[in-house]
Design a protein around this motif. Structure first.
Motif, PDB file in Angstrom:
ATOM      1  N   MET A   1       0.956  -1.110   0.006  1.00 18.59           N
ATOM      2  CA  MET A   1       0.080  -0.019   0.021  1.00 18.59           C
ATOM      3  C   MET A   1       0.877   1.375  -0.015  1.00 18.59           C
ATOM      4  O   MET A   1       2.017   1.152   0.269  1.00 18.59           O
ATOM      5  CB  MET A   1      -0.895  -0.183   1.328  1.00 18.59           C
ATOM      6  N   ALA A   2       0.277   2.458  -0.376  1.00 17.94           N
ATOM      7  CA  ALA A   2       0.997   3.417  -0.472  1.00 17.94           C
ATOM      8  C   ALA A   2       1.705   3.866   0.912  1.00 17.94           C
ATOM      9  O   ALA A   2       1.196   3.811   2.097  1.00 17.94           O
ATOM     10  CB  ALA A   2      -0.167   4.710  -0.829  1.00 17.94           C
ATOM     11  N   GLU A   3       2.866   4.297   0.693  1.00 21.47           N
ATOM     12  CA  GLU A   3       3.718   4.830   1.721  1.00 21.47           C
ATOM     13  C   GLU A   3       4.261   5.958   1.624  1.00 21.47           C
ATOM     14  O   GLU A   3       4.469   6.185   0.355  1.00 21.47           O
ATOM     15  CB  GLU A   3       4.659   3.812   2.321  1.00 21.47           C
ATOM     16  N   PHE A   4       4.405   7.132   2.490  1.00 17.91           N
ATOM     17  CA  PHE A   4       5.226   8.235   2.029  1.00 17.91           C
ATOM     18  C   PHE A   4       6.460   8.128   3.128  1.00 17.91           C
ATOM     19  O   PHE A   4       6.275   8.268   4.232  1.00 17.91           O
ATOM     20  CB  PHE A   4       4.266   9.455   2.220  1.00 17.91           C
ATOM     21  N   ILE A   5       7.748   7.998   2.583  1.00 19.03           N
ATOM     22  CA  ILE A   5       8.920   8.084   3.091  1.00 19.03           C
ATOM     23  C   ILE A   5       9.376   9.330   3.393  1.00 19.03           C
ATOM     24  O   ILE A   5       9.832   9.767   4.415  1.00 19.03           O
ATOM     25  CB  ILE A   5       9.670   7.013   2.515  1.00 19.03           C
ATOM     26  N   CYS A   6       9.833   9.896   2.171  1.00 18.64           N
ATOM     27  CA  CYS A   6      10.560  11.360   2.172  1.00 18.64           C
ATOM     28  C   CYS A   6       9.697  12.222   2.300  1.00 18.64           C
ATOM     29  O   CYS A   6       9.998  13.492   2.723  1.00 18.64           O
ATOM     30  CB  CYS A   6      11.495  11.286   0.841  1.00 18.64           C
ATOM     31  N   PHE A   7       8.481  11.980   2.057  1.00 17.48           N
ATOM     32  CA  PHE A   7       7.523  13.188   1.881  1.00 17.48           C
ATOM     33  C   PHE A   7       6.182  12.753   2.792  1.00 17.48           C
ATOM     34  O   PHE A   7       5.339  12.800   2.119  1.00 17.48           O
ATOM     35  CB  PHE A   7       7.010  13.407   0.413  1.00 17.48           C
ATOM     36  N   VAL A 216      16.085  16.950  -0.549  1.00 14.82           N
ATOM     37  CA  VAL A 216      17.253  17.170   0.469  1.00 14.82           C
ATOM     38  C   VAL A 216      17.164  17.155   1.833  1.00 14.82           C
ATOM     39  O   VAL A 216      18.197  16.602   2.283  1.00 14.82           O
ATOM     40  CB  VAL A 216      17.745  18.826  -0.355  1.00 14.82           C
ATOM     41  N   PRO A 217      16.247  17.662   2.648  1.00 17.47           N
ATOM     42  CA  PRO A 217      16.358  17.422   3.990  1.00 17.47           C
ATOM     43  C   PRO A 217      16.428  15.946   4.425  1.00 17.47           C
ATOM     44  O   PRO A 217      16.896  15.700   5.500  1.00 17.47           O
ATOM     45  CB  PRO A 217      14.937  18.115   4.243  1.00 17.47           C
ATOM     46  N   PRO A 218      15.503  14.948   3.898  1.00 23.34           N
ATOM     47  CA  PRO A 218      15.605  13.765   4.306  1.00 23.34           C
ATOM     48  C   PRO A 218      16.859  13.130   4.073  1.00 23.34           C
ATOM     49  O   PRO A 218      17.646  12.311   4.767  1.00 23.34           O
ATOM     50  CB  PRO A 218      14.435  12.944   3.561  1.00 23.34           C
ATOM     51  N   GLY A 237      16.937   5.795  -4.255  1.00 19.28           N
ATOM     52  CA  GLY A 237      15.912   6.607  -3.546  1.00 19.28           C
ATOM     53  C   GLY A 237      14.305   6.398  -4.141  1.00 19.28           C
ATOM     54  O   GLY A 237      14.110   5.412  -4.560  1.00 19.28           O
ATOM     55  N   THR A 238      13.532   7.344  -3.506  1.00 22.92           N
ATOM     56  CA  THR A 238      12.200   7.131  -4.116  1.00 22.92           C
ATOM     57  C   THR A 238      11.859   8.431  -4.934  1.00 22.92           C
ATOM     58  O   THR A 238      12.642   9.381  -5.285  1.00 22.92           O
ATOM     59  CB  THR A 238      11.384   7.482  -2.690  1.00 22.92           C
ATOM     60  N   LYS A 239      10.701   8.289  -5.669  1.00 22.69           N
ATOM     61  CA  LYS A 239      10.315   9.379  -6.483  1.00 22.69           C
ATOM     62  C   LYS A 239       8.790   9.523  -6.307  1.00 22.69           C
ATOM     63  O   LYS A 239       7.956   8.510  -6.237  1.00 22.69           O
ATOM     64  CB  LYS A 239      10.614   8.831  -7.956  1.00 22.69           C
ATOM     65  N   LEU A 240       8.308  10.704  -6.677  1.00 23.28           N
ATOM     66  CA  LEU A 240       6.703  10.678  -6.559  1.00 23.28           C
ATOM     67  C   LEU A 240       6.254  10.665  -7.942  1.00 23.28           C
ATOM     68  O   LEU A 240       6.857  11.079  -9.110  1.00 23.28           O
ATOM     69  CB  LEU A 240       6.403  12.376  -6.321  1.00 23.28           C
ATOM     70  N   PHE A 241       5.136   9.705  -8.104  1.00 21.99           N
ATOM     71  CA  PHE A 241       4.369   9.590  -9.423  1.00 21.99           C
ATOM     72  C   PHE A 241       3.105  10.239  -9.397  1.00 21.99           C
ATOM     73  O   PHE A 241       2.506   9.940  -8.346  1.00 21.99           O
ATOM     74  CB  PHE A 241       4.530   8.005  -9.850  1.00 21.99           C
ATOM     75  N   VAL A 252      -0.932  11.167  -6.235  1.00 25.67           N
ATOM     76  CA  VAL A 252       0.293  11.392  -6.347  1.00 25.67           C
ATOM     77  C   VAL A 252       0.750  10.108  -5.329  1.00 25.67           C
ATOM     78  O   VAL A 252       0.241   9.917  -4.069  1.00 25.67           O
ATOM     79  CB  VAL A 252       0.772  12.835  -5.475  1.00 25.67           C
ATOM     80  N   TYR A 253       1.698   9.536  -5.645  1.00 25.28           N
ATOM     81  CA  TYR A 253       2.164   8.290  -4.925  1.00 25.28           C
ATOM     82  C   TYR A 253       3.784   8.297  -4.693  1.00 25.28           C
ATOM     83  O   TYR A 253       4.357   8.817  -5.732  1.00 25.28           O
ATOM     84  CB  TYR A 253       1.895   6.867  -5.477  1.00 25.28           C
ATOM     85  N   GLU A 254       4.576   8.153  -3.664  1.00 30.08           N
ATOM     86  CA  GLU A 254       5.691   7.988  -3.438  1.00 30.08           C
ATOM     87  C   GLU A 254       6.196   6.699  -3.612  1.00 30.08           C
ATOM     88  O   GLU A 254       5.575   5.579  -3.067  1.00 30.08           O
ATOM     89  CB  GLU A 254       6.334   8.626  -2.169  1.00 30.08           C
ATOM     90  N   VAL A 255       7.026   6.413  -4.442  1.00 34.07           N
ATOM     91  CA  VAL A 255       7.250   4.849  -4.922  1.00 34.07           C
ATOM     92  C   VAL A 255       8.830   4.985  -4.881  1.00 34.07           C
ATOM     93  O   VAL A 255       9.602   5.673  -5.137  1.00 34.07           O
ATOM     94  CB  VAL A 255       7.151   4.652  -6.616  1.00 34.07           C
ATOM     95  N   ARG A 256       9.318   3.598  -4.304  1.00 34.81           N
ATOM     96  CA  ARG A 256      10.557   3.271  -4.210  1.00 34.81           C
ATOM     97  C   ARG A 256      11.184   2.810  -5.916  1.00 34.81           C
ATOM     98  O   ARG A 256      10.420   1.966  -6.276  1.00 34.81           O
ATOM     99  CB  ARG A 256      10.769   1.931  -3.434  1.00 34.81           C
TER     100      ARG A 256
END
Lengths: 416, 183
Positions: A1-7, A216-218, A237-241, A252-256
């Motif tokens: 499921m969706a997880e937000f790591i850096c954001f 940059v902060p994370p 890293g991760t990226k927003l899709f 918007v999903y953060e994806v590894r």
């Protein structure tokens, strides 16, 4: 499921204020950097993280920063590119609305790393609510001693300003953005010189996308190794899709990086809308070549897999289209976009995008001629890589991939 | 008609100019400021911005012509900007456009102002809200995930059609015709 790591702010979408950001550990990376690190060490950490530009080009961020002259008498500027406009992309909008302090902290860390004292946030003109959110956050930061002179009593002087665009996709191209910020028409500049050497007002300038700066902060907080481990070796890293089109749960999903596309589609987005079948996937924004359902089935969301599949990760704008769409109609829609958005500076792009759209209009209207498909492909040849910026080449992506992968749909129109 | 910035606007202009080392950078911000009050960028606005920034008039006119948000003709009371790009299009954006063209009696024209001068329709490219398409702006405010019935209600409200009938002399109503959309 969706997880937000850096954001993490994109999870709740309610914690845009300074207090919430501080509660969640915000501005700790900045404090750590100002207390313990030299500017070059911050830059080294970002370089080691393998972070790549998240606006679309995917250029390594640390390397871009490294192009600044080592010694300069001129001021150095940081510009945040928030001119989000690549069709299918809407991730920066969420960062501006829900994570403005993370962007500000990222810009402060970057200013510290590159020696900039002034930063501009160039926001597309339609984003009034988003700009208001950023301005509120800037005011909060100023009030808390996080912006202006002697930030946190640690001797850093940085001020940041919002600058609104006025409706022009081309201003997302970084040198067009600089011209626009200087008060001119948004025409891309010839390179070299690159902005790192001759940028805003002729001074050394670093231009980074919202998501890049917000990462940059994370990275500084957790370290380059932590960030790298979130993705693959070559796409750390991760990226927003930004997922749009025919899916049950767009958003918007953060994806590894390295995650299979089908996992994003099925697990995060709830699968295809109404259980219909996937027909076309545009994985990285309208400028990248489209994929068939069979190609999409083996795609991983990282830079390498996209290249292996003959397309690009771009801005991470995933446009999902089901079996109800007509590919010629899709291609015409995008051809209109590029014809409208060409700045007109370079003849191949100005003329080529216009004629691609005009020919597609007549094909869709049933007035196509037998040579029209080859003519379209021929025009692509005369536009790609013959212009100052990448818009012309981008315009050829949907046309070439659409005709080559779904030629029978076009043929049926021409011979109808 | 002459256009000059007001005293309050002149103060705002000073704040804008303080952000940049070069006054030319204020060209777009000043045009936004003027259009925000007037609704469009008249030739006199171009004169005034050029005068205030001490720039050649052609520079300002050139900039106005490049950016799609600057209106070079007067617009109706409410400006509707509908996204026509791919994600919105496949989610029903074209039906929204067809409905608006019919309602505004635009005939063969793809965009324009209705006969009463109440609404101006324009097609725009991607508004970067693709996940919640179809999307349009009314007077600059995003309206997302629209359906034709939803849009009809919205426009009825703006036209004042949903307002209760008012008996003569009974005073006003909260449903101010022509008021702003949900802010």
């Amino acid at each position: 499921m969706a997880e937000f790591i850096c954001f993490p702010a994109l999870q709740s979408k309610t914690r845009a204020g300074l207090d919430a950001y501080l509660e969640d550990g915000g501005y700790q990376s900045l404090k750590t950097a100002l207390d313990r690190l030299q500017p070059a060490e911050v830059a080294a950490e970002v370089k080691a993280s393998g972070l790549r530009g998240r606006g679309g080009a995917g250029f390594p961020t640390g390397m871009k920063w490294g192009f600044l002259p080592k010694q300069t008498e001129k001021p150095v500027y940081l510009v945040c590119n928030a001119d989000e406009g690549e069709p299918g992309t809407f991730k920066d909008r969420d960062l501006l609305r829900y994570a403005p302090h993370q962007l500000i902290e990222g810009m402060l860390l970057t200013c510290f790393a590159i020696g900039a004292r002034i930063g501009y946030i160039y926001i597309r003109g339609e984003f009034l609510e988003e700009a208001a959110a950023v301005n509120r956050a800037l005011d909060e930061a100023r009030g808390a001693g996080l912006l202006g002179r002697d930030i946190l009593g640690r001797g850093l002087d940085v001020d940041l300003h919002v600058h609104m665009g006025a409706g022009a996709y081309i201003c997302g191209e970084e040198t067009a953005l600089l011209n626009s910020l200087e008060g001119r028409r948004g025409l891309p500049r010839t390179k070299p010189p690159f902005p790192a050497v001759v940028g805003l007002y002729g001074c050394p300038t670093i231009i980074n996308n919202v998501e890049t700066l917000a990462a940059v902060p994370p990275i500084v907080g957790h370290g380059a190794d932590w960030y790298r481990a979130l993705g693959t070796e070559k796409s750390p890293g991760t990226k927003l899709f930004s997922v749009s089109g025919h899916v049950e749960r767009p958003g918007v999903y953060e994806v590894r990086l390295g995650t299979p596309f089908l996992q994003l589609l099925e697990e995060d987005c709830g699968g295809m809308k109404g259980g219909r079948r996937l027909k076309v996937l545009i994985p990285g924004g309208s400028s990248v070549p489209m994929l068939t359902a069979a190609e999409a089935a083996t795609l991983k969301l990282d830079y390498e897999s996209c290249l292996e599949h003959g397309t690009m990760l771009g801005s991470g704008a995933v446009i999902v289209l089901d079996e109800t769409v007509s590919v010629p109609e899709v291609v015409r829609n995008l051809a209109h976009f590029y014809a409208h958005e060409s700045c007109g500076q370079c003849t191949p792009c100005r003329e080529g995008t216009h004629w691609m759209h005009t020919i597609l209009e007549r094909v869709l209207a049933g007035r196509g001629k037998s040579g029209d498909l080859d003519l379209l492909l021929d025009i692509c040849q005369h536009v790609s890589f013959r212009t100052i910026c990448a818009l012309g080449d981008a315009a050829t992506g949907p046309v070439k991939s659409g005709i080559s992968k779904f030629r029978n749909e076009f043929e049926a129109l021409v011979h109808a | 008609m002459a256009f000059t910035f007001t005293t309050e606007e002149r103060q705002e202009i000073e704040r804008i100019l303080a952000r940049y080392p070069e006054p030319m950078s204020a060209t777009i911000p000043l045009l936004h400021l003027a259009q925000g009050r007037l609704g469009w960028v008249s030739p006199e606005v171009v004169d005034e911005v050029a005068r205030v920034l001490e720039l050649p008039r052609i520079h300002v006119a050139d900039v106005v012509s490049f950016y799609t948000m600057f209106q070079r003709k007067p617009v109706g009371r409410h400006r509707i900007s509908v996204c026509r790009t791919l994600s919105c299009h496949v989610l029903g954006g074209h039906e929204i456009l067809e409905y608006l063209r019919t309602r505004l009696q635009l005939g063969e024209a793809r965009s324009g102002t209705d006969p009463r001068g109440l609404f101006t329709l324009e097609e725009v490219e991607c508004l970067a809200a693709c996940g919640t398409g179809p999307v349009l702006l009314i007077n600059g405010v995003y309206h997302e995930g629209l359906t034709v019935p939803g849009l009809k209600l919205l426009l009825d409200k703006l036209e004042g059609l949903d307002a209760p009938l008012i008996a003569p002399g009974s005073g006003g109503t909260d449903a101010a015709p022509g008021g702003p959309a949900n802010g």
